[in-house]
Design a protein around this motif. Structure first.
Motif: not given
Length: 459
Positions: A228-244, A203-208
């Motif tokens: 919180x994502x990094x501590x979750x075994x079902x998820x992997x922090x893969x990056x960051x996303x935004x939509x300008x 998953x990617x954290x979305x900046x708004x």
């Protein structure tokens, strides 16, 4: 519009997790799409090419893309109104934007919801696209069913049934799916639904942007979510996303400056999250933004990434570049004709018949909101087609209103530029995203008006 077209059966995956249509459905079509190239599996496109669909602009319907390509049809054979693609402009835009991304050192994951066309996705992947972007899980499901190897769902997914589909997709080692997160509540829902998945969901954290749509507003809050994502075994922090694209998409005010300032947060987030070791489960850090209006600003913002413990993959997600347009994209794109030496070209048109001349200076066209986009701009009249002649209108007419099936054309032209009942008006369009969804089969024309290809859409 109801789509009654049989699609490749998604419940019988082949060895790579893609659909495996029955042999009688797949038989190689007489005329495969030359535009599609080899970006998606040929067998799956062949199944689409031979599946009948209602096609209101074609003289015979239901019909298939393969039948349209081999019928020797011409623009004059179409039932109007008809939306068409220009072969030369389409190929130019595909090649031009692929080169532009390569020049920027960025990957492309085009927003495939623009067209929802496997033929055109294949053409984009054939030119090196990293993957496809979907707005919804349903779109991602369609993309997977046609063999897309990698799909980024540009939304947080919190519906149980959709997460069950994602869990199934995660069992396929040859298919890679990503999605966004913007809340702890969303992470909890994913954590529960994906607890038994065979591998973690990247998953990617979305900046708004404050006051606009999804995404974490505050950078410190975004980092808290990343922990919180990094501590979750079902998820992997893969990056960051935004939509300008949530900013006003224009170049004549302070919008570009606001976009530049806001985009700086992407790399700042990546740097701070990496310093805390939050990307430990990833192979690389994805940093992605880039609609069709400001991809140049995104490329500039990501051009000097910080030194991280993992490689950075910079991804632009433009979709409308494929067809460009006469108005919206022509005002905003960095490859618009006003500034680019080798600009993108409008590749999407509508042809409509003049039905009535009820008053001086006004004509009624057989085209309306059911046929063309109107959410940002009304269509722009380019030319009259009268017999074998094409008469440029050069601003002598404008569409002032659309009903469901009628267009109001006011004109100042005289002589040849005055439309007659029975003439065809060639219309340029604005915002292709709200055109493709109206047409399940779109003919592709060459420079002589011959129909040389046809593409399906699957909305």
């Amino acid at each position: 519009m109801t789509d009654r077209t049989p699609r490749p059966e998604p419940s019988t995956p082949g060895p790579s997790g893609t659909p495996n249509p029955s042999s009688d459905a797949v038989g190689a079509p007489e005329a495969p799409s030359a535009i599609a190239g080899s970006g998606l599996p040929a067998a799956l496109l062949a199944a689409l090419d031979t599946a009948p669909v209602e096609a209101r602009s074609l003289p015979d319907s239901p019909t298939t893309p393969a039948a349209v390509r081999s019928a020797g049809l011409h623009l004059r054979d179409l039932w109007l109104p008809a939306v068409t693609l220009d072969e030369s402009a389409l190929r130019h835009n595909l090649d031009r934007f692929a080169r532009w991304c390569a020049d920027q050192g960025a990957d492309l994951a085009p927003h495939a919801k623009t067209t929802m066309s496997p033929h055109l996705w294949s053409a984009q992947l054939d030119r090196g696209a990293w993957g496809l972007t979907a707005a919804t899980t349903a779109q991602a499901r369609t993309m997977r069913s046609f063999g897309a190897p990698r799909v980024l769902i540009a939304n947080e997914v919190v519906e149980e049934g959709q997460l069950a589909w994602i869990a199934d997709a995660l069992a396929d080692p040859d298919f890679h799916v990503f999605c966004l997160v913007d809340s702890v509540a969303g992470v909890r829902i994913m954590e529960s639904a994906l607890a038994d998945a065979q591998r973690p969901l990247p998953v990617l954290v979305e900046l708004g942007v404050a006051g606009r749509r999804t995404g974490v507003r505050d950078l410190d809050d975004a980092l808290g979510l990343a922990r919180r994502v990094a501590a979750c075994p079902a998820l992997t922090l893969a990056g960051v996303e935004a939509f300008e694209g949530v900013f006003p998409q224009r170049r004549d005010d302070d919008s570009p400056a606001r976009v530049r300032s806001w985009l700086d947060r992407l790399l700042d987030f990546a740097r701070r999250a990496d310093a805390e070791g939050l990307f430990a489960g990833a192979d690389e850090v994805i940093v992605t933004a880039g609609g069709s209006s400001y991809p140049d600003l995104v490329a500039d913002a990501l051009s000097s990434p910080p030194e991280l413990s993992l490689p950075i993959r910079r991804i632009i997600r433009s979709g409308c570049y494929l067809t460009h347009d006469d108005l919206f994209m022509e005002r905003a794109s960095p490859l618009r004709s006003a500034v680019a030496d080798d600009p993108l070209r409008p590749a999407l048109s509508c042809h409509a018949r003049v039905l009535s001349r009820p008053e001086p200076g006004r004509a009624l066209l057989g085209v309306g909101k059911r046929d063309v986009s109107f959410d940002i701009d009304l269509p722009v009249p380019r030319a009259l087609l009268r017999g074998d002649r094409r008469i440029p209108l050069d601003g002598a007419a404008r569409v002032v209103e659309l009903n469901d099936h009628h267009g109001f054309l006011d004109f100042t032209g005289t002589g040849d530029q005055a439309p007659d009942v029975g003439d065809i008006v060639e219309l340029g369009l604005s915002h292709p995203c709200t055109v493709f969804d109206k047409w399940p089969l779109i003919p592709v024309l060459d420079s002589e008006g011959r129909i040389v290809d046809a593409v399906r859409t699957l909305f």
